[in-house]
Design an enzyme around this catalytic site. Structure first.
Site, mmCIF file in Angstrom:
data_model
loop_
_atom_site.group_PDB
_atom_site.id
_atom_site.type_symbol
_atom_site.label_atom_id
_atom_site.label_comp_id
_atom_site.label_asym_id
_atom_site.label_seq_id
_atom_site.Cartn_x
_atom_site.Cartn_y
_atom_site.Cartn_z
ATOM 1 N N GLN A 165 8.034 9.202 -1.280
ATOM 2 C CA GLN A 165 8.489 9.771 -2.558
ATOM 3 C C GLN A 165 9.831 9.144 -2.953
ATOM 4 O O GLN A 165 10.775 9.124 -2.163
ATOM 5 C CB GLN A 165 8.626 11.300 -2.405
ATOM 6 C CG GLN A 165 8.959 12.021 -3.695
ATOM 7 C CD GLN A 165 7.831 11.964 -4.724
ATOM 8 O OE1 GLN A 165 6.672 12.152 -4.402
ATOM 9 N NE2 GLN A 165 8.185 11.699 -5.967
ATOM 10 N N LYS A 192 1.353 17.736 -4.832
ATOM 11 C CA LYS A 192 0.435 16.744 -4.240
ATOM 12 C C LYS A 192 -0.269 17.354 -3.025
ATOM 13 O O LYS A 192 -1.485 17.231 -2.874
ATOM 14 C CB LYS A 192 1.217 15.475 -3.836
ATOM 15 C CG LYS A 192 1.635 14.646 -5.041
ATOM 16 C CD LYS A 192 2.680 13.594 -4.716
ATOM 17 C CE LYS A 192 3.125 12.908 -6.015
ATOM 18 N NZ LYS A 192 4.262 11.994 -5.853
ATOM 19 N N ASP A 229 0.233 4.357 -3.798
ATOM 20 C CA ASP A 229 1.057 4.324 -5.016
ATOM 21 C C ASP A 229 0.880 3.014 -5.776
ATOM 22 O O ASP A 229 1.313 2.903 -6.923
ATOM 23 C CB ASP A 229 2.537 4.470 -4.635
ATOM 24 C CG ASP A 229 3.077 5.851 -4.959
ATOM 25 O OD1 ASP A 229 2.447 6.555 -5.774
ATOM 26 O OD2 ASP A 229 4.121 6.217 -4.390
#
Ligand code: NAP
Length: 306
Positions: free
Chosen positions: A96, A52, A119
Protein backbone atom coordinates in the site's frame (compact mmCIF):
# COMPACT_ATOMS: atom_id res chain seq x y z
CA UNK A 1 -30.12 14.69 -17.75
CA UNK A 2 -26.80 12.95 -18.42
CA UNK A 3 -26.32 9.27 -17.80
CA UNK A 4 -24.74 8.35 -14.50
CA UNK A 5 -22.06 5.67 -14.91
CA UNK A 6 -22.71 3.55 -11.85
CA UNK A 7 -19.45 2.12 -10.52
CA UNK A 8 -21.18 0.22 -7.72
CA UNK A 9 -23.30 -1.74 -10.21
CA UNK A 10 -20.31 -2.63 -12.40
CA UNK A 11 -18.28 -3.59 -9.32
CA UNK A 12 -21.08 -5.93 -8.22
CA UNK A 13 -21.25 -7.51 -11.69
CA UNK A 14 -17.49 -8.11 -11.70
CA UNK A 15 -17.58 -9.65 -8.21
CA UNK A 16 -20.50 -11.88 -9.24
CA UNK A 17 -18.51 -13.12 -12.25
CA UNK A 18 -15.43 -13.81 -10.11
CA UNK A 19 -17.24 -16.05 -7.63
CA UNK A 20 -17.40 -19.24 -9.77
CA UNK A 21 -13.73 -18.78 -10.77
CA UNK A 22 -12.77 -18.54 -7.09
CA UNK A 23 -14.93 -21.55 -6.22
CA UNK A 24 -13.30 -23.57 -9.02
CA UNK A 25 -9.82 -22.73 -7.71
CA UNK A 26 -10.84 -23.62 -4.15
CA UNK A 27 -12.32 -26.92 -5.34
CA UNK A 28 -9.06 -27.68 -7.14
CA UNK A 29 -6.91 -27.22 -4.04
CA UNK A 30 -6.82 -23.78 -2.52
CA UNK A 31 -8.46 -20.34 -2.90
CA UNK A 32 -6.56 -17.43 -4.42
CA UNK A 33 -4.36 -15.64 -1.86
CA UNK A 34 -3.66 -11.91 -1.48
CA UNK A 35 -1.09 -10.37 0.87
CA UNK A 36 -1.38 -6.66 1.65
CA UNK A 37 1.55 -4.85 3.22
CA UNK A 38 0.48 -1.73 5.11
CA UNK A 39 3.31 0.26 6.69
CA UNK A 40 2.51 2.55 9.63
CA UNK A 41 -0.82 4.20 10.40
CA UNK A 42 -1.93 6.37 7.50
CA UNK A 43 -5.71 6.66 8.17
CA UNK A 44 -6.70 6.75 4.47
CA UNK A 45 -4.48 3.72 3.70
CA UNK A 46 -5.96 1.85 6.68
CA UNK A 47 -9.48 2.36 5.26
CA UNK A 48 -8.40 1.22 1.77
CA UNK A 49 -6.71 -1.90 3.15
CA UNK A 50 -9.68 -2.74 5.40
CA UNK A 51 -11.98 -2.56 2.37
CA UNK A 52 -9.67 -4.77 0.32
CA UNK A 53 -9.49 -7.42 3.05
CA UNK A 54 -13.28 -7.23 3.55
CA UNK A 55 -13.87 -7.83 -0.17
CA UNK A 56 -11.50 -10.83 -0.07
CA UNK A 57 -13.57 -12.31 2.79
CA UNK A 58 -16.82 -11.73 0.91
CA UNK A 59 -15.50 -13.50 -2.19
CA UNK A 60 -13.67 -16.37 -0.48
CA UNK A 61 -10.17 -15.13 -1.35
CA UNK A 62 -7.54 -15.91 1.32
CA UNK A 63 -6.00 -12.67 2.57
CA UNK A 64 -3.50 -11.53 5.09
CA UNK A 65 -2.25 -8.11 6.04
CA UNK A 66 1.29 -7.46 7.18
CA UNK A 67 1.57 -4.25 9.19
CA UNK A 68 5.17 -3.25 9.94
CA UNK A 69 5.82 0.02 11.84
CA UNK A 70 6.54 3.25 9.97
CA UNK A 71 10.15 3.14 11.19
CA UNK A 72 10.85 0.17 8.88
CA UNK A 73 13.93 0.40 6.63
CA UNK A 74 14.08 -0.38 2.91
CA UNK A 75 16.09 -3.54 3.65
CA UNK A 76 13.55 -4.80 6.20
CA UNK A 77 10.62 -4.17 3.85
CA UNK A 78 12.51 -5.83 1.00
CA UNK A 79 12.90 -8.92 3.20
CA UNK A 80 9.10 -9.02 3.76
CA UNK A 81 8.42 -8.78 0.01
CA UNK A 82 11.01 -11.45 -0.82
CA UNK A 83 9.38 -13.74 1.77
CA UNK A 84 5.95 -13.23 0.19
CA UNK A 85 7.36 -13.85 -3.30
CA UNK A 86 8.49 -17.29 -2.10
CA UNK A 87 5.17 -18.36 -0.54
CA UNK A 88 3.20 -20.65 -2.89
CA UNK A 89 -0.23 -19.85 -1.39
CA UNK A 90 0.18 -16.11 -2.06
CA UNK A 91 -0.87 -15.20 -5.61
CA UNK A 92 -0.95 -11.44 -5.23
CA UNK A 93 1.17 -8.94 -3.28
CA UNK A 94 0.09 -5.38 -2.76
CA UNK A 95 2.31 -2.85 -1.02
CA UNK A 96 0.00 0.00 0.00
CA UNK A 97 1.34 3.42 -1.01
CA UNK A 98 2.49 5.90 0.12
CA UNK A 99 5.47 4.45 1.99
CA UNK A 100 7.39 6.45 4.63
CA UNK A 101 10.02 8.85 3.30
CA UNK A 102 13.01 6.73 4.43
CA UNK A 103 11.83 3.76 2.32
CA UNK A 104 12.89 3.55 -1.32
CA UNK A 105 9.42 2.95 -2.84
CA UNK A 106 10.74 2.18 -6.33
CA UNK A 107 13.05 -0.56 -5.01
CA UNK A 108 10.18 -2.10 -3.06
CA UNK A 109 7.81 -2.11 -6.05
CA UNK A 110 10.57 -3.58 -8.25
CA UNK A 111 11.12 -6.38 -5.71
CA UNK A 112 7.56 -7.73 -6.02
CA UNK A 113 7.62 -10.78 -8.32
CA UNK A 114 6.00 -9.55 -11.59
CA UNK A 115 3.58 -12.51 -11.69
CA UNK A 116 2.34 -11.59 -8.19
CA UNK A 117 2.23 -7.83 -8.87
CA UNK A 118 -1.57 -7.42 -8.70
CA UNK A 119 -1.19 -3.62 -8.74
CA UNK A 120 0.41 -3.76 -12.19
CA UNK A 121 3.16 -1.32 -11.12
CA UNK A 122 6.25 -3.47 -11.81
CA UNK A 123 8.25 -2.24 -14.85
CA UNK A 124 7.82 -5.70 -16.48
CA UNK A 125 4.05 -5.31 -16.29
CA UNK A 126 4.20 -1.67 -17.40
CA UNK A 127 6.25 -2.86 -20.40
CA UNK A 128 3.64 -5.55 -21.11
CA UNK A 129 0.94 -2.86 -20.99
CA UNK A 130 2.85 -0.73 -23.52
CA UNK A 131 3.33 -3.76 -25.79
CA UNK A 132 -0.30 -4.91 -25.35
CA UNK A 133 0.80 -8.24 -23.84
CA UNK A 134 -1.23 -10.05 -21.16
CA UNK A 135 -0.13 -9.10 -17.62
CA UNK A 136 -1.75 -7.56 -14.54
CA UNK A 137 -2.97 -4.05 -15.35
CA UNK A 138 -3.07 -1.16 -12.86
CA UNK A 139 -6.41 -1.48 -11.06
CA UNK A 140 -7.96 1.99 -11.33
CA UNK A 141 -7.20 2.38 -15.08
CA UNK A 142 -8.41 -1.18 -15.78
CA UNK A 143 -11.56 -0.38 -13.81
CA UNK A 144 -12.20 2.73 -15.92
CA UNK A 145 -12.04 0.64 -19.11
CA UNK A 146 -14.43 -1.94 -17.61
CA UNK A 147 -16.83 0.83 -16.61
CA UNK A 148 -16.79 2.31 -20.13
CA UNK A 149 -17.16 -1.09 -21.84
CA UNK A 150 -19.90 -2.36 -19.58
CA UNK A 151 -21.77 0.94 -19.87
CA UNK A 152 -21.71 0.68 -23.68
CA UNK A 153 -19.57 3.81 -24.16
CA UNK A 154 -17.70 3.49 -27.48
CA UNK A 155 -13.96 4.17 -27.34
CA UNK A 156 -12.76 3.19 -30.82
CA UNK A 157 -11.95 6.23 -32.96
CA UNK A 158 -13.09 8.69 -30.32
CA UNK A 159 -11.05 11.59 -28.99
CA UNK A 160 -9.98 10.89 -25.40
CA UNK A 161 -8.33 13.54 -23.29
CA UNK A 162 -6.67 12.60 -20.02
CA UNK A 163 -5.67 15.24 -17.49
CA UNK A 164 -2.87 13.80 -15.33
CA UNK A 165 0.20 11.74 -16.24
CA UNK A 166 0.86 9.74 -13.07
CA UNK A 167 2.28 6.22 -13.29
CA UNK A 168 -0.72 4.97 -11.30
CA UNK A 169 -3.58 6.49 -13.29
CA UNK A 170 -2.86 8.93 -16.13
CA UNK A 171 -0.25 7.02 -18.14
CA UNK A 172 -1.80 3.52 -17.87
CA UNK A 173 -5.32 4.74 -18.63
CA UNK A 174 -3.95 6.55 -21.71
CA UNK A 175 -2.33 3.31 -22.92
CA UNK A 176 -5.45 1.26 -22.24
CA UNK A 177 -7.59 3.75 -24.17
CA UNK A 178 -5.06 3.62 -27.01
CA UNK A 179 -5.38 -0.20 -27.07
CA UNK A 180 -9.15 0.35 -27.35
CA UNK A 181 -8.37 2.43 -30.49
CA UNK A 182 -9.20 5.82 -29.00
CA UNK A 183 -7.25 8.86 -30.20
CA UNK A 184 -5.50 9.90 -27.01
CA UNK A 185 -4.18 13.21 -25.68
CA UNK A 186 -2.42 13.36 -22.31
CA UNK A 187 -2.39 16.70 -20.48
CA UNK A 188 -0.56 17.86 -17.36
CA UNK A 189 0.35 20.95 -15.40
CA UNK A 190 2.41 22.40 -18.27
CA UNK A 191 -0.28 21.98 -20.95
CA UNK A 192 -1.18 25.41 -22.36
CA UNK A 193 -4.87 26.32 -22.77
CA UNK A 194 -6.03 23.21 -20.93
CA UNK A 195 -9.78 24.00 -21.22
CA UNK A 196 -9.56 24.12 -25.04
CA UNK A 197 -7.66 20.81 -25.20
CA UNK A 198 -10.14 19.17 -22.81
CA UNK A 199 -13.08 20.40 -24.90
CA UNK A 200 -11.79 18.21 -27.75
CA UNK A 201 -12.51 15.12 -25.69
CA UNK A 202 -15.46 12.87 -26.44
CA UNK A 203 -14.13 11.06 -23.38
CA UNK A 204 -12.52 13.24 -20.72
CA UNK A 205 -10.64 11.58 -17.85
CA UNK A 206 -9.67 13.78 -14.89
CA UNK A 207 -6.91 12.32 -12.66
CA UNK A 208 -5.47 15.44 -11.12
CA UNK A 209 -6.07 15.58 -7.38
CA UNK A 210 -7.56 19.12 -7.43
CA UNK A 211 -11.11 19.49 -6.17
CA UNK A 212 -13.67 20.48 -8.83
CA UNK A 213 -10.98 21.89 -11.14
CA UNK A 214 -12.71 20.67 -14.32
CA UNK A 215 -15.53 23.13 -14.80
CA UNK A 216 -17.97 23.60 -17.71
CA UNK A 217 -15.29 25.40 -19.82
CA UNK A 218 -13.37 22.10 -20.01
CA UNK A 219 -16.28 19.86 -21.05
CA UNK A 220 -17.41 19.28 -24.64
CA UNK A 221 -21.22 19.26 -24.53
CA UNK A 222 -22.40 15.64 -24.37
CA UNK A 223 -18.94 14.21 -23.53
CA UNK A 224 -18.38 11.22 -21.27
CA UNK A 225 -16.58 12.51 -18.17
CA UNK A 226 -14.63 10.12 -15.95
CA UNK A 227 -13.72 11.64 -12.60
CA UNK A 228 -10.90 9.76 -10.86
CA UNK A 229 -10.30 12.40 -8.19
CA UNK A 230 -11.01 11.72 -4.54
CA UNK A 231 -10.36 14.92 -2.63
CA UNK A 232 -11.34 15.44 0.98
CA UNK A 233 -12.78 18.91 1.62
CA UNK A 234 -12.63 20.09 5.23
CA UNK A 235 -13.42 23.76 4.65
CA UNK A 236 -17.16 24.42 4.83
CA UNK A 237 -16.92 27.54 2.66
CA UNK A 238 -15.18 25.53 -0.07
CA UNK A 239 -17.82 22.79 0.17
CA UNK A 240 -20.55 25.42 -0.02
CA UNK A 241 -18.96 27.00 -3.13
CA UNK A 242 -18.40 23.67 -4.92
CA UNK A 243 -21.91 22.35 -4.21
CA UNK A 244 -23.61 25.77 -4.78
CA UNK A 245 -24.99 25.86 -1.22
CA UNK A 246 -26.75 22.49 -1.66
CA UNK A 247 -28.62 22.01 1.60
CA UNK A 248 -28.26 18.23 1.40
CA UNK A 249 -24.50 18.36 0.81
CA UNK A 250 -23.93 20.92 3.54
CA UNK A 251 -25.96 18.83 6.00
CA UNK A 252 -23.71 15.88 5.09
CA UNK A 253 -20.64 18.09 5.62
CA UNK A 254 -21.94 19.19 9.02
CA UNK A 255 -22.49 15.57 10.10
CA UNK A 256 -19.03 14.34 9.07
CA UNK A 257 -16.88 17.46 9.13
CA UNK A 258 -15.75 16.78 5.56
CA UNK A 259 -16.93 15.84 2.06
CA UNK A 260 -15.30 13.90 -0.75
CA UNK A 261 -15.15 15.80 -4.01
CA UNK A 262 -13.82 14.69 -7.38
CA UNK A 263 -11.62 16.63 -9.79
CA UNK A 264 -14.71 17.58 -11.82
CA UNK A 265 -17.17 20.27 -10.79
CA UNK A 266 -20.17 18.23 -9.61
CA UNK A 267 -22.78 20.77 -10.74
CA UNK A 268 -21.27 21.72 -14.11
CA UNK A 269 -20.80 18.07 -15.13
CA UNK A 270 -24.51 17.38 -14.69
CA UNK A 271 -25.36 20.36 -16.87
CA UNK A 272 -22.80 19.70 -19.66
CA UNK A 273 -21.85 16.01 -19.92
CA UNK A 274 -23.65 13.22 -21.76
CA UNK A 275 -22.50 10.66 -19.19
CA UNK A 276 -20.37 10.94 -16.06
CA UNK A 277 -19.02 9.08 -13.06
CA UNK A 278 -20.25 10.43 -9.71
CA UNK A 279 -17.92 10.88 -6.72
CA UNK A 280 -18.32 8.78 -4.67
CA UNK A 281 -19.77 5.76 -6.49
CA UNK A 282 -18.09 6.08 -9.89
CA UNK A 283 -14.48 5.02 -10.45
CA UNK A 284 -13.68 4.26 -6.78
CA UNK A 285 -15.58 0.95 -6.44
CA UNK A 286 -13.88 -0.45 -9.55
CA UNK A 287 -10.37 -0.26 -8.09
CA UNK A 288 -10.97 -3.02 -5.54
CA UNK A 289 -12.97 -5.08 -8.06
CA UNK A 290 -9.99 -5.05 -10.42
CA UNK A 291 -7.60 -5.92 -7.60
CA UNK A 292 -9.73 -9.00 -6.94
CA UNK A 293 -9.77 -9.77 -10.69
CA UNK A 294 -5.96 -9.52 -10.88
CA UNK A 295 -5.59 -11.78 -7.83
CA UNK A 296 -7.91 -14.44 -9.27
CA UNK A 297 -6.20 -14.27 -12.69
CA UNK A 298 -2.80 -14.66 -11.01
CA UNK A 299 -4.04 -17.71 -9.06
CA UNK A 300 -5.42 -19.22 -12.28
CA UNK A 301 -2.13 -18.68 -14.13
CA UNK A 302 -0.10 -20.08 -11.24
CA UNK A 303 -2.32 -23.12 -10.87
CA UNK A 304 -2.13 -23.80 -14.60
CA UNK A 305 -5.88 -23.24 -15.01
CA UNK A 306 -5.29 -20.88 -17.94
P1 NAP B 1 -0.67 12.57 -8.99
O1 NAP B 1 0.37 11.51 -9.03
O2 NAP B 1 -0.53 13.68 -8.01
O3 NAP B 1 -0.76 13.21 -10.46
C1 NAP B 1 -1.55 14.32 -10.71
C2 NAP B 1 -1.42 14.72 -12.15
O4 NAP B 1 -2.25 15.86 -12.35
C3 NAP B 1 0.01 15.12 -12.54
O5 NAP B 1 0.34 14.55 -13.79
C4 NAP B 1 -0.05 16.64 -12.64
O6 NAP B 1 0.76 17.19 -13.64
C5 NAP B 1 -1.50 16.86 -13.01
N1 NAP B 1 -1.91 18.19 -12.57
C6 NAP B 1 -1.86 18.70 -11.32
N2 NAP B 1 -2.31 19.97 -11.33
C7 NAP B 1 -2.67 20.25 -12.60
C8 NAP B 1 -3.19 21.40 -13.23
N3 NAP B 1 -3.46 22.52 -12.56
N4 NAP B 1 -3.43 21.34 -14.55
C9 NAP B 1 -3.17 20.21 -15.25
N5 NAP B 1 -2.67 19.08 -14.70
C10 NAP B 1 -2.41 19.11 -13.39
O7 NAP B 1 -2.12 11.97 -8.77
P2 NAP B 1 -2.73 10.49 -9.07
O8 NAP B 1 -2.11 9.50 -8.18
O9 NAP B 1 -2.77 10.25 -10.55
O10 NAP B 1 -4.23 10.74 -8.56
C11 NAP B 1 -5.08 11.71 -9.12
C12 NAP B 1 -6.38 11.76 -8.35
O11 NAP B 1 -7.03 10.49 -8.45
C13 NAP B 1 -6.23 12.00 -6.84
O12 NAP B 1 -7.35 12.75 -6.39
C14 NAP B 1 -6.27 10.61 -6.24
O13 NAP B 1 -6.74 10.61 -4.90
C15 NAP B 1 -7.28 9.97 -7.16
N6 NAP B 1 -7.18 8.50 -7.24
C16 NAP B 1 -8.33 7.79 -7.08
C17 NAP B 1 -8.30 6.42 -7.20
C18 NAP B 1 -9.57 5.65 -7.05
O14 NAP B 1 -9.55 4.44 -6.83
N7 NAP B 1 -10.72 6.30 -7.22
C19 NAP B 1 -7.10 5.74 -7.45
C20 NAP B 1 -5.94 6.51 -7.64
C21 NAP B 1 -5.99 7.89 -7.54
P3 NAP B 1 2.38 17.18 -13.58
O15 NAP B 1 2.77 15.76 -13.91
O16 NAP B 1 2.78 18.14 -14.63
O17 NAP B 1 2.74 17.57 -12.19
Amino acid sequence: MPRILDGNRVRDDIKYELKPRIDALSAKGRPPGLAVVLVGHNPASEIYVRNKIKTCHELGIYSESITPPDTISTAELLAIVVGLNARPEIDGILVQLPLPAQVDSKRILMAVAPEKDVDGFHPCNVGALVAGLPAPRACTPAGIIQLLKRSGIAMSGRRSVIVGRSDIVGKPVALLLLHEHATVTICHSKTPDLPAVCREGDILVAAIGRPAMITRDFIKPGATVIDVGTNRIEDRAEASRIFRNSREKLASFDRRGSLTVGDVDPVDVVECAGAYTPVPGGVGPLTIAMLMTNTVASAERRSGAC
